[in-house]
Design a protein around this motif. Structure first.
Motif, short mmCIF file in Angstrom:
data_model
loop_
_atom_site.label_atom_id
_atom_site.label_comp_id
_atom_site.label_asym_id
_atom_site.label_seq_id
_atom_site.Cartn_x
_atom_site.Cartn_y
_atom_site.Cartn_z
N ALA A 131 0.82 -1.21 0.00
CA ALA A 131 0.00 0.00 0.00
C ALA A 131 0.86 1.26 0.00
O ALA A 131 0.48 2.28 -0.59
N ASP A 133 3.64 1.61 -1.47
CA ASP A 133 4.44 1.69 -2.69
C ASP A 133 5.92 1.84 -2.35
O ASP A 133 6.65 2.66 -2.92
N ARG A 212 -4.55 4.32 -1.74
CA ARG A 212 -3.83 3.08 -2.02
C ARG A 212 -4.24 2.06 -0.98
O ARG A 212 -4.35 2.37 0.20
N ARG A 224 -2.61 -5.71 -4.23
CA ARG A 224 -2.87 -4.28 -4.39
C ARG A 224 -4.28 -4.15 -4.97
O ARG A 224 -4.56 -4.61 -6.08
N GLU A 229 -8.95 1.33 -5.45
CA GLU A 229 -8.28 2.62 -5.58
C GLU A 229 -8.92 3.47 -6.68
O GLU A 229 -9.13 4.67 -6.51
#
Length: 285
Positions: A131, A133, A212, A224, A229
């Protein structure tokens, strides 16, 4: 039970650790905090020929301010993540999620990088770094390289680390102006999460500008939640508006069915927990 016989090496530098791994072959294991590996050794579910102990590598400990990101050493413990002021100020999601892991004894010994390299899909931190990144940094015989979470986690208990490579640090972006929340459901205290949700969101003019979401235990790797999102972007920052986005939480996931929960139940939990996590991250009223 007593572990099977193995050779033991405690290197004094990262390069020495890499050489020890490279010379040991596929049956060589790395031990950091040992909270995941030691039970496997005792039950003889893991039978390494050589154990490379990273406990003496102080260079892999601690949190450093790296400008627009935090550089977190792989041997930083979960307890240290909950207490470090840089983490609490710039990436509170890490501190919040670390505080939910197991019990105080595990949090004092278990390491951030060790849990990621173990790659248990029921572990909390893989979904969190997904989340966020984050960027995972590995060091091996050919030098250092940077790996995204999507490329790092490849299957159950499997990563893209090559033979001889060690996860040395994780670089997480500072979340200035973002809200965050980690939600998880476990049947008993200290048990693995049936489902967990890591969410971060940036709010503007009463709406979600960007979100995210990473999901725990919804597949063989952290998921993901891209459909969530996309649906959350531009949505009203309200419980109802974000519940509609959370309804997409099962898309792209392949949750397991086991003795603890069926796949359909995990999908239901993912929708509910994602709605809660997004609402909290976006400051929904």
């Amino acid at each position: 039970m007593i572990p099977a016989r193995f050779d033991y090496v405690r290197p004094s530098s990262v390069d020495e650790a890499v050489r020890a791994l490279a010379s040991g072959g596929d049956d060589t294991k790395v031990i950091a905090g040992g909270q995941s590996l030691l039970p496997l050794l005792r039950m003889r579910l893991a039978r390494p020929d050589k154990l490379v102990d990273l406990g003496g590598l102080d260079a892999l400990r601690g949190v450093r301010d790296a400008g627009d990101a935090l550089e977190i050493g792989a041997l930083t413990t979960y307890y240290e993540l909950t207490r470090d002021w840089l983490v609490r100020e710039h990436c509170g999601l890490l501190a919040q999620a670390a505080a939910t892991i197991a019990d105080p004894a595990v949090r004092h010994r278990g390491t951030f990088g060790g849990g990621l390299a173990h790659a248990d899909p029921a572990g909390d931190m893989p979904a969190v770094v997904t989340a966020l990144d984050a960027t995972l940094v590995a060091h091996g015989p050919s030098g250092s390289r940077e790996i995204s979470p999507a490329d790092f986690f490849s299957d159950f208990f499997t990563t893209s680390l090559s033979p001889g490579e060690i996860l040395t640090s994780v670089r997480v972006p500072k979340l200035e102006g973002w809200g965050y929340r980690y939600e998880k459901f476990n049947v008993t205290a200290q048990a693995w999460a049936l489902v967990g949700v890591a969410a971060v969101a940036r709010r503007a003019d009463g709406h979600v500008a960007e979100a995210r979401v990473g999901l725990t235990n919804m597949g063989s790797v952290p998921v993901r939640a891209l459909a969530v999102e996309a649906a959350a972007a531009g949505a009203e920052a309200s419980a109802a508006g974000l519940a509609a986005a959370a309804a997409h939480a099962g898309e792209g996931a392949d949750p397991p069915s086991d003795l603890r929960a069926a796949a359909d139940y995990r999908r239901h939990l993912a929708r509910v927990l994602t709605g809660r996590a997004l609402a909290a991250a976006a400051g929904a009223s």
